[in-house]
Write an enzyme that holds these catalytic residues in place. Sequence first.
Site, mmCIF file in Angstrom:
data_model
loop_
_atom_site.group_PDB
_atom_site.id
_atom_site.type_symbol
_atom_site.label_atom_id
_atom_site.label_comp_id
_atom_site.label_asym_id
_atom_site.label_seq_id
_atom_site.Cartn_x
_atom_site.Cartn_y
_atom_site.Cartn_z
ATOM 1 N N GLY A 196 50.529 46.486 26.989
ATOM 2 C CA GLY A 196 50.071 45.110 26.858
ATOM 3 C C GLY A 196 51.155 44.113 26.516
ATOM 4 O O GLY A 196 51.115 42.971 26.963
ATOM 5 N N GLY B 156 44.779 52.860 24.888
ATOM 6 C CA GLY B 156 43.477 52.516 25.435
ATOM 7 C C GLY B 156 43.597 51.822 26.774
ATOM 8 O O GLY B 156 42.833 52.088 27.710
ATOM 9 N N HIS C 202 40.216 29.448 42.862
ATOM 10 C CA HIS C 202 41.039 29.205 44.041
ATOM 11 C C HIS C 202 42.377 28.562 43.705
ATOM 12 O O HIS C 202 42.510 27.757 42.785
ATOM 13 C CB HIS C 202 40.292 28.309 45.041
ATOM 14 C CG HIS C 202 40.017 26.932 44.500
ATOM 15 N ND1 HIS C 202 40.921 25.882 44.605
ATOM 16 C CD2 HIS C 202 38.957 26.428 43.826
ATOM 17 C CE1 HIS C 202 40.441 24.803 44.043
ATOM 18 N NE2 HIS C 202 39.232 25.106 43.556
#
Length: 205
Positions: free
Chosen positions: A64, A11, A129
Amino acid sequence: MKRLIIIGASGHGKVVADIARLRGYEDILFLDDNQDLTNCGKYPVVGKSSEINKFDGNVIVAIGNAKIRQKLQQSIDSTRLVTLIHPDAVVAEDVSISYGSVIMAGVIINSGTVIRKGCIINTASSVDHDCNIGEFCHIAIGAHLAGSVKIGNKTWIGAGAIVSNNIKICDNCMIGAGAVVIKDINEGGVYIGVPARLTTVFEKL
């Protein structure tokens, strides 16, 4: 013709293929060690991961599991490895993203952030950030890192998890879905809950 070979017919691989298509790849092939697979979505599975050198083209590892992703990526000539960024991701111009990483749709990555090789920054997650994301990390769907967070190598930040600003998380951690990290994590393991607490210690990954 612009070709991409994707290792991992899953997937996740389908999502990576869609980003590749949007980025102009016209010829997309899959390799997977499950020899019963013949296609991944509309794309053909043409061989095993060990056969990568039989095929010309750019490469990305779409698996993954961080250990497997690292092992496969390190076996491939780095000049062939690419970074894929979905056109609907928002990435500040000074963000540094290393090869083998994939940035999914709806992601926001803000100024000053560094993302090292082999990372997955998954759908609708955000990295604010001046964050520093280590090698082979996975920031899962809908997870959010506040500013100046440092994530160690092979760490997984679960779906919907939140990491508060200025937090450091060491290598080889798994932060559970929906967890909230409000203090530094210095021991590899599984952390769940609000606030996140250690439940399982990893010896070494």
